[in-house]
Design a protein around this motif. Structure first.
Motif, PDB file in Angstrom:
ATOM      1  N   VAL A 155       0.832  -1.201   0.000  1.00  0.00           N
ATOM      2  CA  VAL A 155       0.000   0.000   0.000  1.00  0.00           C
ATOM      3  C   VAL A 155       0.870   1.256   0.000  1.00  0.00           C
ATOM      4  N   GLN A 156       1.927   1.256   0.795  1.00  0.00           N
ATOM      5  CA  GLN A 156       2.792   2.430   0.882  1.00  0.00           C
ATOM      6  C   GLN A 156       3.492   2.714  -0.437  1.00  0.00           C
ATOM      7  N   GLU A 157       3.991   1.670  -1.094  1.00  0.00           N
ATOM      8  CA  GLU A 157       4.655   1.858  -2.384  1.00  0.00           C
ATOM      9  C   GLU A 157       3.688   2.402  -3.428  1.00  0.00           C
ATOM     10  N   VAL A 158       2.472   1.892  -3.431  1.00  0.00           N
ATOM     11  CA  VAL A 158       1.470   2.362  -4.384  1.00  0.00           C
ATOM     12  C   VAL A 158       1.101   3.812  -4.107  1.00  0.00           C
ATOM     13  N   ARG A 159       0.930   4.164  -2.833  1.00  0.00           N
ATOM     14  CA  ARG A 159       0.607   5.550  -2.485  1.00  0.00           C
ATOM     15  C   ARG A 159       1.698   6.508  -2.936  1.00  0.00           C
ATOM     16  N   GLU A 160       2.940   6.115  -2.736  1.00  0.00           N
ATOM     17  CA  GLU A 160       4.056   6.974  -3.141  1.00  0.00           C
ATOM     18  C   GLU A 160       4.087   7.144  -4.654  1.00  0.00           C
ATOM     19  N   HIS A 161       3.860   6.051  -5.382  1.00  0.00           N
ATOM     20  CA  HIS A 161       3.841   6.132  -6.845  1.00  0.00           C
ATOM     21  C   HIS A 161       2.682   7.000  -7.323  1.00  0.00           C
ATOM     22  N   ASN A 162       1.486   6.797  -6.746  1.00  0.00           N
ATOM     23  CA  ASN A 162       0.321   7.578  -7.155  1.00  0.00           C
ATOM     24  C   ASN A 162       0.492   9.058  -6.850  1.00  0.00           C
ATOM     25  N   ALA A 163       1.108   9.361  -5.707  1.00  0.00           N
ATOM     26  CA  ALA A 163       1.352  10.762  -5.357  1.00  0.00           C
ATOM     27  C   ALA A 163       2.317  11.409  -6.350  1.00  0.00           C
ATOM     28  N   GLU A 164       3.325  10.646  -6.759  1.00  0.00           N
ATOM     29  CA  GLU A 164       4.296  11.169  -7.715  1.00  0.00           C
ATOM     30  C   GLU A 164       3.660  11.428  -9.075  1.00  0.00           C
ATOM     31  N   THR A 165       2.867  10.465  -9.560  1.00  0.00           N
ATOM     32  CA  THR A 165       2.235  10.647 -10.873  1.00  0.00           C
ATOM     33  C   THR A 165       1.158  11.735 -10.820  1.00  0.00           C
ATOM     34  N   MET A 166       0.483  11.894  -9.674  1.00  0.00           N
ATOM     35  CA  MET A 166      -0.482  12.973  -9.524  1.00  0.00           C
ATOM     36  C   MET A 166       0.214  14.329  -9.608  1.00  0.00           C
ATOM     37  N   LYS A 167       1.351  14.462  -8.936  1.00  0.00           N
ATOM     38  CA  LYS A 167       2.100  15.729  -8.989  1.00  0.00           C
ATOM     39  C   LYS A 167       2.547  16.040 -10.414  1.00  0.00           C
ATOM     40  N   GLU A 168       3.046  15.036 -11.114  1.00  0.00           N
ATOM     41  CA  GLU A 168       3.445  15.242 -12.503  1.00  0.00           C
ATOM     42  C   GLU A 168       2.250  15.648 -13.357  1.00  0.00           C
ATOM     43  N   SER A 169       1.098  15.005 -13.114  1.00  0.00           N
ATOM     44  CA  SER A 169      -0.117  15.320 -13.857  1.00  0.00           C
ATOM     45  C   SER A 169      -0.564  16.753 -13.597  1.00  0.00           C
ATOM     46  N   GLN A 170      -0.493  17.191 -12.351  1.00  0.00           N
ATOM     47  CA  GLN A 170      -0.890  18.553 -12.005  1.00  0.00           C
ATOM     48  C   GLN A 170       0.030  19.581 -12.662  1.00  0.00           C
ATOM     49  N   ASP A 171       1.317  19.288 -12.681  1.00  0.00           N
ATOM     50  CA  ASP A 171       2.269  20.194 -13.337  1.00  0.00           C
ATOM     51  C   ASP A 171       1.975  20.287 -14.833  1.00  0.00           C
ATOM     52  N   ASP A 172       1.731  19.135 -15.475  1.00  0.00           N
ATOM     53  CA  ASP A 172       1.423  19.132 -16.906  1.00  0.00           C
ATOM     54  C   ASP A 172       0.096  19.838 -17.181  1.00  0.00           C
ATOM     55  N   ALA A 173      -0.887  19.624 -16.311  1.00  0.00           N
ATOM     56  CA  ALA A 173      -2.190  20.264 -16.489  1.00  0.00           C
ATOM     57  C   ALA A 173      -2.067  21.784 -16.396  1.00  0.00           C
ATOM     58  N   THR A 174      -1.272  22.247 -15.451  1.00  0.00           N
ATOM     59  CA  THR A 174      -1.061  23.686 -15.306  1.00  0.00           C
ATOM     60  C   THR A 174      -0.343  24.252 -16.525  1.00  0.00           C
ATOM     61  N   THR A 175       0.698  23.573 -16.970  1.00  0.00           N
ATOM     62  CA  THR A 175       1.440  24.021 -18.156  1.00  0.00           C
ATOM     63  C   THR A 175       0.533  24.089 -19.375  1.00  0.00           C
ATOM     64  N   ALA A 176      -0.286  23.046 -19.574  1.00  0.00           N
ATOM     65  CA  ALA A 176      -1.174  23.013 -20.735  1.00  0.00           C
ATOM     66  C   ALA A 176      -2.195  24.138 -20.684  1.00  0.00           C
ATOM     67  N   ALA A 177      -2.768  24.392 -19.500  1.00  0.00           N
ATOM     68  CA  ALA A 177      -3.792  25.440 -19.378  1.00  0.00           C
ATOM     69  C   ALA A 177      -3.203  26.823 -19.613  1.00  0.00           C
ATOM     70  N   LEU A 178      -2.059  27.114 -19.000  1.00  0.00           N
ATOM     71  CA  LEU A 178      -1.444  28.433 -19.178  1.00  0.00           C
ATOM     72  C   LEU A 178      -0.968  28.620 -20.616  1.00  0.00           C
ATOM     73  N   ARG A 179      -0.510  27.551 -21.223  1.00  0.00           N
ATOM     74  CA  ARG A 179      -0.113  27.617 -22.628  1.00  0.00           C
ATOM     75  C   ARG A 179      -1.328  27.886 -23.517  1.00  0.00           C
ATOM     76  N   GLN A 180      -2.440  27.252 -23.200  1.00  0.00           N
ATOM     77  CA  GLN A 180      -3.676  27.461 -23.955  1.00  0.00           C
ATOM     78  C   GLN A 180      -4.105  28.926 -23.913  1.00  0.00           C
ATOM     79  N   LEU A 181      -3.896  29.553 -22.754  1.00  0.00           N
ATOM     80  CA  LEU A 181      -4.322  30.947 -22.568  1.00  0.00           C
ATOM     81  C   LEU A 181      -3.198  31.948 -22.840  1.00  0.00           C
ATOM     82  N   ASP A 182      -2.044  31.442 -23.250  1.00  0.00           N
ATOM     83  CA  ASP A 182      -0.877  32.292 -23.542  1.00  0.00           C
ATOM     84  C   ASP A 182      -0.496  33.141 -22.334  1.00  0.00           C
ATOM     85  N   LEU A 183      -0.450  32.531 -21.155  1.00  0.00           N
ATOM     86  CA  LEU A 183      -0.076  33.210 -19.925  1.00  0.00           C
ATOM     87  C   LEU A 183       1.319  32.768 -19.491  1.00  0.00           C
TER      88      LEU A 183
END
Length: 259
Positions: A111-139
């Motif tokens: 469970v701990q290994e899975v939580r750590e992996h999921n937290a890492e991929t969630m953080k990467e996803s959030q960073d990519d989502a932010t980059t994509a949104a700001l790029r879409q709006l040219d900010l």
């Protein structure tokens, strides 16, 4: 001296013993599967545990209406033993799915290994989502800062909904048109939407929580259509820009992509 012959019933019984042993072993042996069910959904335009899911600083934000609900699945934990009886029950249950364990938990045996992996991929996803949104709006990402909070949810599949939520908060134009929109999909920093797992279960969760439209990665249209709840409209997407165009068409009565 003649060798005693076994009676036919006794002979058959003795022959059946190894088969019976194999059947017993199959029933009780652990299997490499997980049992998944519809999970929670969260409106990324709202709050989670009393805190905004999306917080923006460095730019003006605007009120939003409607909802953008990211969807999840709930699955047996990686250290839960799944046996034949569980698999058979899951195959015949409308609100359960039997999935290869490696597709649910590609990394980690605890469970701990899975939580750590999921937290890492969630953080990467959030960073990519932010980059994509700001790029879409040219900010400028050096001037506009976005913080995303979401408790007890991991993995990359909320990327598309995070990006849409950021765009909605940073534009006057209401993305949802006041409707309850749900969906799933990974996203890259350039706005490309990727496939995820468990889509039929996620559509059930979306319909349960009031959504009328579900944004689905185009590659998973067939899977989503196979078990689509009544009253839920599928809208296939491949990019953030395409998702925004589809939502605009929904509001205006224009042509909306379909599976």
């Amino acid at each position: 001296m003649r060798t005693p012959r076994l009676s036919r019933p006794l002979f058959l019984a003795l022959c059946a013993l190894p088969l019976l042993a194999l059947l017993v072993a199959a029933v009780f042996a652990p299997l490499p599967f997980s049992i998944a069910m519809p999970g929670t959904t969260v409106n990324v335009l709202g709050e989670d545990r009393g805190k905004p899911v999306i917080t923006v600083t460095g730019a003006e934000t605007y009120p939003t209406t409607g909802q953008l609900r990211m969807t999840t699945i709930s699955a047996t934990s990686p250290d839960t033993t799944v046996r034949l009886g569980d698999v058979l029950t899951g195959w015949f249950a409308a609100d359960e799915a039997v999935m290869p364990r490696d597709s649910v938990y590609p990394v980690g045996d605890t469970v701990q290994e899975v939580r750590e992996h999921n937290a890492e991929t969630m953080k990467e996803s959030q960073d990519d989502a932010t980059t994509a949104a700001l790029r879409q709006l040219d900010l400028d990402p050096d001037q506009v800062k976005v913080q995303l909070r979401l408790a007890d949810v991991g993995g990359p599949s909320a990327g598309l909904l995070f990006s849409l939520g950021i765009v909605d908060k940073l534009t006057r134009d209401d993305v949802t048109g006041g409707e309850v929109i749900a969906g799933t999909g990974t996203i890259t920093g350039t706005g490309k939407v990727g496939a995820v797992g468990g889509v039929p279960l996620k559509t059930q969760a979306a319909e349960r929580d009031g959504a009328t439209v579900f944004l689905v990665p185009k590659a998973e249209c067939a899977e989503a259509e196979a078990e689509l709840p009544d009253g839920l409209r599928l809208v296939p997407v491949t990019t953030l820009d395409g998702a925004l165009d589809a939502l605009q068409a929904l509001k205006s009565g224009g042509r909306v992509p379909s599976c």
